[in-house]
Scaffold this active site. Structure first.
Site, PDB file in Angstrom:
ATOM      1  N   GLU A 158      -6.035  18.677   4.501  1.00  0.00           N
ATOM      2  CA  GLU A 158      -4.844  17.853   4.704  1.00  0.00           C
ATOM      3  C   GLU A 158      -3.725  18.324   3.774  1.00  0.00           C
ATOM      4  O   GLU A 158      -3.955  19.030   2.796  1.00  0.00           O
ATOM      5  CB  GLU A 158      -5.166  16.373   4.396  1.00  0.00           C
ATOM      6  CG  GLU A 158      -6.256  15.783   5.280  1.00  0.00           C
ATOM      7  CD  GLU A 158      -6.547  14.318   4.994  1.00  0.00           C
ATOM      8  OE1 GLU A 158      -6.518  13.508   5.935  1.00  0.00           O
ATOM      9  OE2 GLU A 158      -6.821  13.963   3.829  1.00  0.00           O
ATOM     10  N   TRP A 190       0.807  -1.227   0.000  1.00  0.00           N
ATOM     11  CA  TRP A 190       0.000   0.000   0.000  1.00  0.00           C
ATOM     12  C   TRP A 190       0.843   1.282   0.000  1.00  0.00           C
ATOM     13  O   TRP A 190       1.795   1.406   0.768  1.00  0.00           O
ATOM     14  CB  TRP A 190      -0.893   0.015   1.242  1.00  0.00           C
ATOM     15  CG  TRP A 190      -1.548   1.348   1.442  1.00  0.00           C
ATOM     16  CD1 TRP A 190      -1.108   2.383   2.217  1.00  0.00           C
ATOM     17  CD2 TRP A 190      -2.748   1.800   0.820  1.00  0.00           C
ATOM     18  NE1 TRP A 190      -1.963   3.453   2.120  1.00  0.00           N
ATOM     19  CE2 TRP A 190      -2.983   3.112   1.266  1.00  0.00           C
ATOM     20  CE3 TRP A 190      -3.659   1.211  -0.081  1.00  0.00           C
ATOM     21  CZ2 TRP A 190      -4.084   3.858   0.861  1.00  0.00           C
ATOM     22  CZ3 TRP A 190      -4.761   1.960  -0.482  1.00  0.00           C
ATOM     23  CH2 TRP A 190      -4.973   3.264  -0.016  1.00  0.00           C
ATOM     24  N   GLN A 212       3.852   7.702   1.947  1.00  0.00           N
ATOM     25  CA  GLN A 212       3.097   6.975   2.967  1.00  0.00           C
ATOM     26  C   GLN A 212       3.019   5.517   2.526  1.00  0.00           C
ATOM     27  O   GLN A 212       2.523   5.219   1.421  1.00  0.00           O
ATOM     28  CB  GLN A 212       1.686   7.568   3.092  1.00  0.00           C
ATOM     29  CG  GLN A 212       1.653   8.915   3.771  1.00  0.00           C
ATOM     30  CD  GLN A 212       1.920   8.801   5.258  1.00  0.00           C
ATOM     31  OE1 GLN A 212       1.044   8.479   6.022  1.00  0.00           O
ATOM     32  NE2 GLN A 212       3.150   9.066   5.674  1.00  0.00           N
ATOM     33  N   ASP A 235      -0.001   9.246   0.157  1.00  0.00           N
ATOM     34  CA  ASP A 235       0.608  10.545  -0.175  1.00  0.00           C
ATOM     35  C   ASP A 235       2.115  10.531  -0.466  1.00  0.00           C
ATOM     36  O   ASP A 235       2.877   9.886   0.255  1.00  0.00           O
ATOM     37  CB  ASP A 235       0.475  11.517   1.007  1.00  0.00           C
ATOM     38  CG  ASP A 235      -0.870  11.489   1.660  1.00  0.00           C
ATOM     39  OD1 ASP A 235      -1.784  10.873   1.124  1.00  0.00           O
ATOM     40  OD2 ASP A 235      -0.991  12.093   2.740  1.00  0.00           O
TER      41      ASP A 235
HETATM   42  C1  FRU Z   1      -3.906  12.253   3.376  1.00  0.00           C
HETATM   43  C2  FRU Z   1      -3.646  11.664   4.755  1.00  0.00           C
HETATM   44  C3  FRU Z   1      -2.813  12.619   5.590  1.00  0.00           C
HETATM   45  C4  FRU Z   1      -2.169  11.711   6.579  1.00  0.00           C
HETATM   46  C5  FRU Z   1      -1.919  10.477   5.759  1.00  0.00           C
HETATM   47  C6  FRU Z   1      -2.039   9.195   6.520  1.00  0.00           C
HETATM   48  O1  FRU Z   1      -4.138  11.315   2.401  1.00  0.00           O
HETATM   49  O2  FRU Z   1      -4.869  11.345   5.405  1.00  0.00           O
HETATM   50  O3  FRU Z   1      -3.551  13.673   6.174  1.00  0.00           O
HETATM   51  O4  FRU Z   1      -0.984  12.237   7.105  1.00  0.00           O
HETATM   52  O5  FRU Z   1      -2.866  10.490   4.707  1.00  0.00           O
HETATM   53  O6  FRU Z   1      -1.603   8.123   5.761  1.00  0.00           O
END
Ligand code: FRU
Length: 515
Positions: free
Chosen positions: A235, A52, A71, A55
């Site tokens: 975000e 997975w 991420q 961001d």
């Molecule tokens: C945006 C988000 C961010 C957070 C991350 C968690 O897609 O929700 O705000 O830091 O993804 O994976």
């Protein structure tokens, strides 16, 4: 995403075994190569080797390398305990996967954030000769969240003195404690020459907050910016200085990704154009615009320390509405194409234009197109466009609807077009392949009304599982993913014969990046 709605997967056993067996996601070189032949695998977009991804994080350039952290949940194909995955590239197009850069710890998961090069070693975490790369990110404490606290997201730092290969977490973490805001995350930091301070912008539920610091360790609250009465979740903000192309005015652009109000449903990246004095960002809050009208460009942020001062940006090519359900097996999600952002002033105010970065030209066999028309009537224009760049220009706006229809032998089609009555672009993915994984996926999606009317231009990048339209010189953009049973290999021009005679169409076949 609304964090509380995150779900966890039951981990496929074979992926776990692979993960455990070696340093880089457990994949041997040959398996890695095979991975990029999987069904729906993007061929010239970045996607993780396996598992997975959401961001982009910590985008920065340093000593000849563009870094992309992201991420990452290295043990499953849905969202889970977040790590920072890592890849480097000399051109933002050809990527080398590197081992996970930052792991969760006792303070929590590693949520989104940024990386700066601390050239003068103001943090004292490196030396002047060897400036540290400093990552600034959110620690998300899942335990605190479970217990119903609201202060479970805090900002922390980590530094690297080996070009991002390994990071050491700062012993004084967190560097910004949660002031009592449940959603308090995604710090993006930049050096602000005029005030001689580091500036941080972060998302604080339905607004952004600005902090400043001399050393990246002690932070002072400066101000906040939001839309009065707006309760949407914000975000991944980014605050970027930009010189307007056609007026030389210096402005600041605040990028911010917003939940559940996107023009075509779910999540999308928006922006405001305004001014910043080192403490406060000012813009007409009603002047929010969408950076991309397609369904699949979220968390778009810019690279720091870019050597030639271009504003380069990258987004996550998905939408929280269905990101965890899309029909890919070993991995989930890809990034958008890297883009150069420029600011332009027109009658209606300021507008950000996006262009695919020039480096993408290296995917073409030559500057000369593989097909240059000649096309003077509607109909088939190309039969080998599985991976392609197509440009269509006309000296004036089409008189009726006009579209490029991509199709395959399984009766599936993806249509990218211009709707004359609405004066808007559209992407129709309602018959573009599998969509049963989510009722929110299939559909006909429109851009906003086009701000400028002429000349007319469309530039379209087609990959195995996505299409990106840069319309009207990049002033209107649409990014959409799709899952055809076979890649779309043919393209057809659908329009009025009179318009066809005025169209200039060019097609370049693009090479795969993952060989
Ligand atoms: C945006 C988000 C961010 C957070 C991350 C968690 O897609 O929700 O705000 O830091 O993804 O994976």
């Amino acid at each position: 995403m609304a964090i509380c709605t995150f779900t966890r997967s039951i981990l496929p056993l074979f992926l776990l075994l692979l993960t455990a067996s070696s340093g880089l996601n457990g994949q041997s070189d040959s398996l890695r190569l095979e991975n990029y032949k999987e069904k729906h695998r993007p061929q010239f977009h970045f996607s993780p080797l396996a598992h997975w991804m959401n961001d982009p994080n910590g985008l920065c350039w340093f000593e000849g390398e563009y870094h992309m952290f992201y991420q990452y949940y290295p043990a499953g194909t849905v969202w889970g305990p977040m790590h920072w995955g890592h890849a480097v590239s000399s051109d933002m197009v050809h990527w080398k996967h590197l081992p996970v850069a930052i792991y969760p710890d006792s303070l929590g998961y590693i949520f989104s954030g940024s990386v700066v090069i601390d050239k003068a070693n103001r943090s004292g975490l490196g030396t002047k000769e060897q400036p540290p790369m400093v990552a600034v990110f959110t620690h998300h404490d899942p335990q605190g969240e479970k217990e119903g606290q609201i202060t479970f997201q805090n900002q922390s730092i980590a530094w690297s003195s080996d070009k991002g290969r390994t990071f050491t977490k700062f012993s004084g973490n967190p560097v910004i404690k949660n002031p009592g805001i449940r959603d308090f995350r995604d710090p993006k930091v930049r050096w602000h020459e005029e005030s001689n301070r580091w500036i941080m912008v972060l998302a604080a539920y339905d607004q952004v907050m600005l902090y400043s610091s001399a050393d990246l360790k002690k932070w002072e609250f400066c101000s906040s910016f939001g839309i009065p009465g707006d309760t949407r979740l914000w975000e991944c903000p980014d605050l970027v200085p930009v010189t307007t192309r056609n007026s030389d005015e210096k402005k600041w652009v605040l990028l911010v990704s917003i939940q559940n109000s996107a023009p075509n449903g779910g999540t999308a990246t928006a922006y405001f154009v305004g001014d910043f004095d080192g403490r406060t960002f000012k813009s007409d809050p009603t002047s929010q615009q969408w950076l991309d009208y397609g369904a699949d460009n979220y968390a778009m942020v810019t690279w720091s320390n870019v050597p030639d001062d271009r504003i380069l940006a990258l987004g996550w090519m998905s939408n929280w509405q269905y990101a965890q359900q899309v029909p890919t097996e070993q991995w989930r999600s890809a990034m958008t194409l890297p883009r150069e952002l420029t600011l332009h002033k027109n009658d209606g105010g300021f507008r950000l234009h996006s262009a695919p970065v020039a480096e993408l030209r290296t995917l073409q066999n030559s500057d000369a197109p593989d097909l240059a028309t000649g096309i003077n009537k509607p109909g088939l224009i190309y039969s080998d466009c599985t991976l392609s760049r197509l440009t269509l220009t006309m000296p004036m706006m089409p008189t009726t609807d006009l579209a490029i229809r991509y199709f395959n032998d399984d009766n599936q089609e993806l249509i990218v077009g211009y709707d004359r009555q609405k004066n808007a672009f559209y992407v129709d993915r309602s018959k573009a392949g599998q969509h049963d994984f989510s009722p929110k996926f299939a559909g006909l999606h429109y851009s906003g009304q086009l701000p400028e009317s002429f000349p007319f231009s469309m530039e379209i990048f087609l990959d195995h599982a996505s299409v990106e339209l840069f319309g009207q010189q990049g002033s209107t953009v649409m990014t959409e993913i799709c899952f055809p049973s076979k890649p779309f290999s043919k393209a057809e021009l659908v329009c009025h014969p009179e318009d066809a005679s005025k169209c200039d169409v060019k097609v370049w076949r693009l090479n795969r990046v993952w060989k």
